[in-house]
Design a protein around this motif. Structure first.
Motif, PDB file in Angstrom:
ATOM      1  N   GLN A   1       0.895  -1.345  -0.175  1.00  0.00           N
ATOM      2  CA  GLN A   1      -0.237  -0.181  -0.085  1.00  0.00           C
ATOM      3  C   GLN A   1       1.050   1.128  -0.017  1.00  0.00           C
TER       4      GLN A   1
ATOM      5  N   GLY B   1       2.573   1.787  -3.388  1.00  0.00           N
ATOM      6  CA  GLY B   1       1.610   2.294  -4.585  1.00  0.00           C
ATOM      7  C   GLY B   1       1.516   3.728  -4.278  1.00  0.00           C
TER       8      GLY B   1
ATOM      9  N   THR C   1       0.430   6.859  -6.907  1.00  0.00           N
ATOM     10  CA  THR C   1      -1.027   6.692  -7.035  1.00  0.00           C
ATOM     11  C   THR C   1      -1.646   7.914  -6.234  1.00  0.00           C
TER      12      THR C   1
ATOM     13  N   ALA D   1      -6.094   5.047  -4.824  1.00  0.00           N
ATOM     14  CA  ALA D   1      -5.399   3.966  -4.008  1.00  0.00           C
ATOM     15  C   ALA D   1      -6.630   3.579  -2.976  1.00  0.00           C
TER      16      ALA D   1
ATOM     17  N   THR E   1      -7.851  -0.034  -2.687  1.00  0.00           N
ATOM     18  CA  THR E   1      -7.714  -1.026  -1.521  1.00  0.00           C
ATOM     19  C   THR E   1      -8.922  -1.763  -1.039  1.00  0.00           C
TER      20      THR E   1
ATOM     21  N   SER F   1       1.686   1.388 -10.748  1.00  0.00           N
ATOM     22  CA  SER F   1       1.644   1.430  -9.160  1.00  0.00           C
ATOM     23  C   SER F   1       0.381   1.118  -8.901  1.00  0.00           C
ATOM     24  N   ASP F   2      -0.535   0.940  -9.792  1.00  0.00           N
ATOM     25  CA  ASP F   2      -1.960   0.794  -9.336  1.00  0.00           C
ATOM     26  C   ASP F   2      -1.748  -0.865  -8.921  1.00  0.00           C
TER      27      ASP F   2
ATOM     28  N   TYR G   1       0.550  -2.398  -7.461  1.00  0.00           N
ATOM     29  CA  TYR G   1       0.725  -2.758  -6.111  1.00  0.00           C
ATOM     30  C   TYR G   1      -0.387  -2.555  -5.222  1.00  0.00           C
ATOM     31  N   VAL G   2      -1.183  -1.578  -5.539  1.00  0.00           N
ATOM     32  CA  VAL G   2      -2.232  -1.517  -4.631  1.00  0.00           C
ATOM     33  C   VAL G   2      -3.355  -2.678  -4.696  1.00  0.00           C
TER      34      VAL G   2
ATOM     35  N   CYS H   1      -2.202  -5.298  -2.637  1.00  0.00           N
ATOM     36  CA  CYS H   1      -2.210  -4.951  -1.401  1.00  0.00           C
ATOM     37  C   CYS H   1      -3.512  -5.522  -1.030  1.00  0.00           C
TER      38      CYS H   1
END
Length: 371
Positions: free
Chosen positions: A160, A163, A167, A172, A176, A223-224, A226-227, A230
């Motif tokens: 989180q 990201g 983001t 984010a 999430t 980067s999205d 990664y979220v 998460c």
């Protein structure tokens, strides 16, 4: 009266004192029954003027007890409120140190706070044992459950923060909160099929989150991902808590959870980041707030709430974090909320109300049928 049973000659004051001792589980001696159990024997009950029995409190048919309702409903909402208002502290911390450093600091603070709470509770509450007083098997179970939660939480928190570096906060927050969809999907593989009404609640919550959080075009950036990952690990965390929490103390499980998170985040901090004292000092206030409230209080309340609750319903309540974050921004930071944001809040609140109906939760339907 010499030939009568001596128990029958117990006076009313002694009988009352025996009742008190029976509640406290005080016994005559090793292996003996509680005094209250002897005083309230059939022989004593035959005496004239016995102590009046306290009338049993009737519970409304089809509804859970008030304590369980508070734990399953109020605790997740309070957790969402804490998480939503703590987002500012996390953003401040990210300006000074890396994600692993900040997570190590907040987890360390949460661990020591919960450890002190556990030791204090063991001293003040009769019959309660601290983590260090458990048997080997009990301590092993807490270490396994808390360790599994700590691994999930460490990975989810790191992804989180990673990201959030590229983001937007609203985007984010929306991605999430997709754990409200992932939790019931995972539940299908665990043979926990949500009801149709619960799926409707999830769909409404997703729509509300989109209106509330996403103000720009919803495009997918690296980067999205990664979220999104998460969100998957946060969903796994909710299900791991659901599996282990009914069998162990919530405070002790959360304490071990943050000990594991501290060790893992601390190891990553020294391996991949280079924190300095000059960078850590300015974010200590944010780390204290996030550690004591967001981590120590919030995640412990989540564990206590999930002891016998439906994880999908709890995840819906936790997703109110986005609503509280928006409301906190409007009240504290004077951010404007237009019709779009207000409509998103209304949709999410309606989804939560629907999820609380007995028809939406199979566990509540079973409780109602049993009663």
């Amino acid at each position: 009266s010499r030939g009568r049973n001596p128990i029958e000659r117990v006076s009313p004051p002694v009988r009352f004192f025996g009742y008190f001792l029976s509640v406290q589980k005080v016994t005559w001696g090793p292996g003996a029954e509680p005094l209250g159990a002897i005083v309230h024997s059939p022989a004593i009950q035959k005496k004239k003027n016995p102590l009046p029995a306290e009338p049993a409190k009737k519970q409304k048919k089809g509804y859970p007890s008030m304590k369980r309702t508070i734990r399953q409903t109020v605790f997740p909402i309070l957790t969402a409120f804490i998480w939503g208002t703590a987002f500012t502290a996390q953003s401040v911390g990210a300006d000074y140190v890396g994600p692993l450093t900040f997570n190590a600091l907040r987890s360390l603070i949460a661990f020591f706070a919960l450890l002190v709470l556990d030791l204090a509770a063991a001293r003040l509450i009769p019959g309660r044992r601290s983590l260090f007083q458990l048997t080997g098997a009990e301590r092993r179970a807490v270490l396994i459950g808390g360790g599994a939660c700590g691994v999930m939480l460490t990975i989810a928190s790191y992804l989180q923060q990673l990201g959030l570096a590229e983001t937007s906060a609203g985007k984010a927050g929306f991605i999430t909160a997709m754990y409200i969809v992932i939790v019931p999907l995972f539940g299908l593989f665990l043979k926990r099929r949500p009801t149709a009404l619960l799926w409707v609640s999830v769909a409404m919550a997703v729509g509300g989150l989109y209106l509330l959080c996403v103000t720009e075009d919803l495009t997918i950036a690296p980067s999205d991902l990664y979220v999104l990952a998460c969100a998957v690990f946060f969903a796994g965390h909710i299900l791991v808590v659901d599996h282990f929490s009914p069998a162990m103390d919530g405070i002790q499980m959360s304490c071990v959870q943050f000990l594991v998170a501290t060790v893992l985040s601390g190891a990553g901090m020294f391996l991949f980041e280079a924190p300095t004292l000059q960078a850590v000092v300015p974010c200590l206030g944010a780390a204290l707030y996030a550690g004591l409230l967001s981590s120590g209080v919030g995640y412990t309340l989540q564990i206590l709430a999930q002891k016998d609750a439906n994880p999908t319903v709890v995840s819906l309540l936790l997703s109110l974090e986005s609503v509280f974050a928006a409301l906190a921004g409007a009240v504290l930071l004077h951010e404007e909320m237009g019709p779009r944001e207000l409509g998103g809040c209304a949709l999410m609140l309606l989804a939560v109300v629907l999820a609380q109906l007995p028809a939406a939760d199979p566990r509540r339907r079973e409780e109602r049928a049993a009663q």
